[in-house]
Write an enzyme that holds these catalytic residues in place. Sequence first.
Site, PDB file in Angstrom:
ATOM      1  N   GLU D 248       0.822  -1.208   0.000  1.00 20.91           N
ATOM      2  CA  GLU D 248       0.000   0.000   0.000  1.00 20.91           C
ATOM      3  C   GLU D 248       0.855   1.256   0.000  1.00 20.91           C
ATOM      4  O   GLU D 248       0.527   2.254  -0.609  1.00 20.91           O
ATOM      5  CB  GLU D 248      -0.917   0.009   1.227  1.00 20.91           C
ATOM      6  CG  GLU D 248      -1.935  -1.109   1.213  1.00 20.91           C
ATOM      7  CD  GLU D 248      -2.697  -1.201   2.537  1.00 20.91           C
ATOM      8  OE1 GLU D 248      -3.030  -2.322   2.931  1.00 20.91           O
ATOM      9  OE2 GLU D 248      -2.942  -0.156   3.163  1.00 20.91           O
ATOM     10  N   GLN D 342       5.334  27.227  -9.165  1.00 22.88           N
ATOM     11  CA  GLN D 342       5.865  28.591  -9.142  1.00 22.88           C
ATOM     12  C   GLN D 342       6.329  29.034 -10.530  1.00 22.88           C
ATOM     13  O   GLN D 342       6.120  30.179 -10.922  1.00 22.88           O
ATOM     14  CB  GLN D 342       7.013  28.670  -8.125  1.00 22.88           C
ATOM     15  CG  GLN D 342       7.569  30.065  -7.871  1.00 22.88           C
ATOM     16  CD  GLN D 342       6.589  30.986  -7.148  1.00 22.88           C
ATOM     17  OE1 GLN D 342       5.606  30.536  -6.569  1.00 22.88           O
ATOM     18  NE2 GLN D 342       6.830  32.275  -7.224  1.00 22.88           N
TER      19      GLN D 342
END
Lengths: 385, 385, 385, 385
Positions: D248, D342
């Site tokens: 997982e 950004q």
Amino acid sequence: MHQTSEEKEEINLLSKSATEFCRKEIADHYATWEKQGNIPRDLWNKLGNQGFLLPEVPEEYGGLGTTFLYSTTIIETFSRLGYNSIAANLSVHDTIIAQYLLNYGTEKQKKHYLPKMATGELIGAIAMTEPAAGSDLQGIKTIAKYDRKQAAYQLNGSKTFITNGQHCDFVVVVAKTNLDVKPSRGITLFIVDVPVAGFERGTNLDKIGLHSCDTSELYFEDVLVTEAAILGEKDQGFKILMSELPRERLIVANNAVASMEGIIEQTVQYVKERELFGTTLASFQNTQFVLAEVATKARVQRSFANECTNLLIKGELDTVTASMAKLSCTEVQGEVMDHCLQLFGGYGYMTEYPIARAYADARVQRIYGGSSEVMKLIIGKNLLL
Amino acid sequence: MHQTSEEKEEINLLSKSATEFCRKEIADHYATWEKQGNIPRDLWNKLGNQGFLLPEVPEEYGGLGTTFLYSTTIIETFSRLGYNSIAANLSVHDTIIAQYLLNYGTEKQKKHYLPKMATGELIGAIAMTEPAAGSDLQGIKTIAKYDRKQAAYQLNGSKTFITNGQHCDFVVVVAKTNLDVKPSRGITLFIVDVPVAGFERGTNLDKIGLHSCDTSELYFEDVLVTEAAILGEKDQGFKILMSELPRERLIVANNAVASMEGIIEQTVQYVKERELFGTTLASFQNTQFVLAEVATKARVQRSFANECTNLLIKGELDTVTASMAKLSCTEVQGEVMDHCLQLFGGYGYMTEYPIARAYADARVQRIYGGSSEVMKLIIGKNLLL
Amino acid sequence: MHQTSEEKEEINLLSKSATEFCRKEIADHYATWEKQGNIPRDLWNKLGNQGFLLPEVPEEYGGLGTTFLYSTTIIETFSRLGYNSIAANLSVHDTIIAQYLLNYGTEKQKKHYLPKMATGELIGAIAMTEPAAGSDLQGIKTIAKYDRKQAAYQLNGSKTFITNGQHCDFVVVVAKTNLDVKPSRGITLFIVDVPVAGFERGTNLDKIGLHSCDTSELYFEDVLVTEAAILGEKDQGFKILMSELPRERLIVANNAVASMEGIIEQTVQYVKERELFGTTLASFQNTQFVLAEVATKARVQRSFANECTNLLIKGELDTVTASMAKLSCTEVQGEVMDHCLQLFGGYGYMTEYPIARAYADARVQRIYGGSSEVMKLIIGKNLLL
Amino acid sequence: MHQTSEEKEEINLLSKSATEFCRKEIADHYATWEKQGNIPRDLWNKLGNQGFLLPEVPEEYGGLGTTFLYSTTIIETFSRLGYNSIAANLSVHDTIIAQYLLNYGTEKQKKHYLPKMATGELIGAIAMTEPAAGSDLQGIKTIAKYDRKQAAYQLNGSKTFITNGQHCDFVVVVAKTNLDVKPSRGITLFIVDVPVAGFERGTNLDKIGLHSCDTSELYFEDVLVTEAAILGEKDQGFKILMSELPRERLIVANNAVASMEGIIEQTVQYVKERELFGTTLASFQNTQFVLAEVATKARVQRSFANECTNLLIKGELDTVTASMAKLSCTEVQGEVMDHCLQLFGGYGYMTEYPIARAYADARVQRIYGGSSEVMKLIIGKNLLL
Ligand SMILES: Cc1cc2nc3c(=O)[nH]c(=O)nc-3n(C[C@H](O)[C@H](O)[C@H](O)COP(=O)(O)OP(=O)(O)OC[C@H]3O[C@@H](n4cnc5c(N)ncnc54)[C@H](O)[C@@H]3O)c2cc1C
Ligand SMILES: Cc1cc2nc3c(=O)[nH]c(=O)nc-3n(C[C@H](O)[C@H](O)[C@H](O)COP(=O)(O)OP(=O)(O)OC[C@H]3O[C@@H](n4cnc5c(N)ncnc54)[C@H](O)[C@@H]3O)c2cc1C
Ligand SMILES: Cc1cc2nc3c(=O)[nH]c(=O)nc-3n(C[C@H](O)[C@H](O)[C@H](O)COP(=O)(O)OP(=O)(O)OC[C@H]3O[C@@H](n4cnc5c(N)ncnc54)[C@H](O)[C@@H]3O)c2cc1C
Ligand SMILES: Cc1cc2nc3c(=O)[nH]c(=O)nc-3n(C[C@H](O)[C@H](O)[C@H](O)COP(=O)(O)OP(=O)(O)OC[C@H]3O[C@@H](n4cnc5c(N)ncnc54)[C@H](O)[C@@H]3O)c2cc1C
């Protein structure tokens, strides 16, 4: 590393014997050497005796004909145990200079230098950097001008920050031989046996760390070198230097990882033992989290360093990937050292504690062998082609 | 700083005269002192002559009766110019010990010690830390047991990492005097004039940086101290130590800011002058951005340090805010030094370059005077009350 | 902030009344507004009724004639309480556009716009950015060409990312009026009342955060504007824009600090209440250390923001210092939000939790009003002059 | 990855066909799905038709009998192309629930569920987390009490943050069955087919990102489940959950890496095309350095993720190493997304840009599947044993 189990076993033994060597020959003296700013000359011979120098070089040239895995295992052992000065000395002698010779030297050069480098009889240095030219290697001012009368090149210039600068018996000097072309096509490598007339060593430079790794200025004034001293072809020096960059950067990266691994182990030990506030330093969650972070970072870098080592051995490590390895492993090394030192409190600042040395030693890793910024230039250019 | 313009002028002059002093008395010798691991004894007297020691102490005790702004201005000047060892020596002597004496000493103690500390005749040290107890001050093992017959306390224990340990003429020793209560209520401060029978100084410890700031182990074996040597009340030592923490932390913070400011100025200078790739280092956007970041960080820290200085002078600086100042300014100092060093390339690693020293010196700031982790404990506890 | 105690009291009351307003008029509806991507038009009027719009404008123009401290206190209150969309809407309308008008508008313009802006009758927008020109404002393509026949300028171009783009009643449009000179000398500001022929609003743009702060493209096709609509002098638009930068950047910085302060308070509350592993989240040292770090960072930024606010009020805040404030406060805001969100676990990712919004809202602060990179350009250039 | 060349070819083809599927079935609709907060039910069937669900399950249960490399390749393709919501949906259904069934289900359960999960006829969910218990799984309050009369367990409790909560046809519910022992020995997994009497779905929760990955509260009030619905042995649920953790966590890590790789590629493209200041965004050194850094980070994480994938396939991936992978890859994902966003300037904040989604999606990766702090607990404990 995808090795057969015999290989693994062999590497394991090698690492153990290097560790054993350190315990016997280095441990008790290292602090003294660090103070005096140099390792003793005969340590080189002892290293040679053990087969720790130039293992990759074929047996005919005095080596063991191993892969890069051997050299890196040996050098990493020094880093892991905190003898970073020695790792730095060896990296230059072994993984850098020996490879230039092996790959570009004439048969005569190979026969002369390699066996003696393998025994420790001859120590090599490589002199690229100058006071006014480091990252910008093509900006060097050292010149080798051919003088017909003397049938030799006259070498003039000064170099700085040269590892093994005090001990070296020969220097591979990078000099300009043709000023009429782009520097990348007018640079030549010369093997200069020293001492020689016109050559002088500067003082052993005082550094933040790597105290017993001698670093010096070297001066060349009208030093005469014959054509036989050219390493590789005339005017092809830049290409040669470039061709060995992946290996040079990987060895720095591998040392970075080994040093982290060694220090993390010691820090884990320390925090378990240090008692305060009625418990141990290990019991604080901050300690646990900080160690979890640094151990994870080291583990991830190890994965990448190993992948690159495999690639190098297969001849597939390109300059960009090697630059990533150097950039990443040394930057992470800086962070890890800083965190580990902090866990030692005041002791972390005392030179007698290995963490103090490892911290101080680590700082240069982001500078030499191509600074982090130079790595980014290379990687960035490649991305944005 | 909210000063009148006369105050500003005065502080300006003070800063200039401290700078002048450094140029005359320190600049040419500092490298030597750093090598020998100590400043010369008479530098203290010279500092005293200039009025640079204990300016805050009232004139009747030999000082100038100034505010904290004077002491911090003087000490910050040393930090700004790269003489961090001296700043550290002074911080202990001046801002820490003199204040203990001033605020808790008997009239006799004040009359005896302060004037001589102001002239540099007597140098003080404060000995809290022990090999097995640093952050956990209450865990100290040094004991002072009252001996009826000798009408004196017998002091036993060893202290470590003591600043001014080699030079000091007296030591404020933190010792347990009552083992039956919580340590915070059974600790006493003793002023021990040294040398004295049973007292011994360990070697001057080798550190990553702050080389000329002497740091030593101090041993006390059955050292006799009379009641007159108690500083403050018996068993109240812990409270005294706590009461002066804001000032001690602020001076470290202020030094951090001054050191950054000095180094940034030098780095700006360097990158403008360093030529490579046919241009200057200043012309690269990375250089510009890195310098913009560090200059911004330093400027912001300065703002906070000034606010705290004002608060201290007004008697309003609480321990939590002071802890924030120490935590923040020293952490940022670490980052700034690292970035600036990198811009110097290989030179940044050479001890003769001030940036190399400033980098090495900075590392301890996050450890002594209460480590960053201890600051976080204090701040966090306060937040989560 | 160096205020008299009356000022402090006044500011305190103002902050309380803004808080009260939020509780009454916003709290129950904000989630809905965020979903629908806009605040209701009449919220503007309610804000006007309270005197929360344009307090700085002199009374003759409908304001209260206060200092910047009033506007920033009001707007920061919205940020502190998590209503960043409203803070953003107001910042543009109030601190930016109103100041342009006040400082550069004709008496007629001031008399017309300011009082209505103060009541909320008119909402303003400022349109600089274009799809192909953001940081590089001089690269805009919007053109206003004078047409003799119509005795008016014909405005053509499209703008994007315009705050208040859906609600605005007039737009200050930045357009080129002279293509023969450097852009900085050929740019003019026009006040365009909308709707008007040739003007169209694009859809309300979908953003990561600031959901109820409307942001739109605006299209101008042969929109006619007379000379009377020019704000300031013709061709002097660039200078005007530059002259107000410190204020624009400071308001972003102040909002950043207020938002951090609000969120840290909530996070402290949350960790005290959240139970797990038989204790509270507050009891884990990691929680304490993380909160200590973010609280320290917020405190330090507050100090600098306050210093800059004082400077602005005194008319002494220069562009470089204001750029440092924007850079520093918004970068730290990003870090702080990230850490606080993490402490909320899964809840931190759910929009209904204020931290989730504050995190998403924070991301744009490093981009608009001059990106972090643009701030570094300004600061770096200044350092390296 | 150490694959034969046929394997590589196969994986390559798989990746291409998954990419093709995305282009045909997802690309044009994803924005709509994200708005509506869910993927259409029949996308599951289309995925099933392509063999993209449960490839690892043996053919007898409807799968393809492949290794984990297949499932991860498929899911990573969704992540790489920016369809993180789908990757999250699949991760739960495919790599988590199918494995529980395969490894712990009765033959009857396997025969019933797996083939239908593979076609997309049945969608699974796993319900561990509760409003008051996330990291502290053992603190759950959901109880299944055996009722003799009804020969069934009565399930009571509420779960939250359940992926596939709106779409799921069955839920693996974690419930306490024995309150007299340590929770780790009294927890049982139940397969609950829904809808069923007493079961209710809460609303689809609004999140910062992963908008079309449905996440819901689920309520169980006296829901009856027979013994046949137990997955694995009674009271052994905790062990089962633990046994599948490495897988997982690795799938989250792998998705993190794929997402970074996809976004970096797009950012590189964008900066080459974006023009400003008379050049391209790619030409600025900051852009080059930032991209060099993120590309290096992604490359290093890829190395480690691949090593872990190999280990998993060989059955050698332990929980600590998998925890390092999750911690490291998701933390780096956060940094990389932030930097890339950004570079897009204002566009980076607009949801229509994939980077905006990828940024918002990334934030949860450090929280679910075991938060970064929980990873550090595991790693730290192991280090300090
Ligand atoms: C301990 C030590 C051992 C060494 N050993 C050897 C040796 O054995 N042989 C040898 O030849 N050399 C050696 N060196 C030298 C080393 O390789 C150089 O220091 C290094 O290459 C950097 O060069 P420089 O010091 O001249 O820095 P500079 O090149 O002046 O760089 C200054 C700064 O500018 C940055 N920079 C450079 N170019 C750019 C750009 N285009 N854009 C943005 N930033 C840029 C650099 O990263 C650095 O941060 C050693 C150095 C040290 C410290
Ligand atoms: C150059 C130098 C000068 C000094 N000068 C003086 C001096 O003049 N006088 C003097 O008395 N002392 C002096 N000191 C000692 C200094 O104050 C101590 O080193 C410091 O307080 C830390 O104590 P320690 O070294 O015992 O570290 P420890 O207390 O052992 O700390 C080890 C690590 O644990 C962390 N830690 C501590 N408590 C906790 C906690 N509860 N939770 C999580 N982490 C924790 C610490 O931050 C540190 O990282 C000096 C030290 C140096 C290096
Ligand atoms: C929510 C929101 C509201 C806004 N509101 C308004 C508004 O009301 N009015 C208005 O006019 N505008 C508004 N803007 C636009 C905003 O001002 C611009 O997005 C911002 O100036 C950046 O411009 P850009 O998006 O074109 O990015 P670009 O200019 O394309 O920049 C892309 C990237 O390049 C970097 N960069 C730029 N120049 C350099 C350089 N020389 N060297 C290195 N890197 C560089 C940038 O920092 C950025 O990271 C808003 C934007 C947003 C997102
Ligand atoms: C989008 C999404 C999808 C999800 N899907 C599912 C799903 O399908 N099935 C399911 O069962 N769950 C699911 N979850 C739940 C998820 O697994 C939990 O959110 C996660 O385990 C954290 O639990 P929590 O939210 O209760 O936070 P908490 O456990 O309350 O943690 C709060 C904070 O405390 C920290 N913390 C916890 N323990 C310690 C400690 N000992 N020391 C220091 N810090 C600590 C945490 O790291 C976190 O920062 C999902 C969550 C999200 C957001």
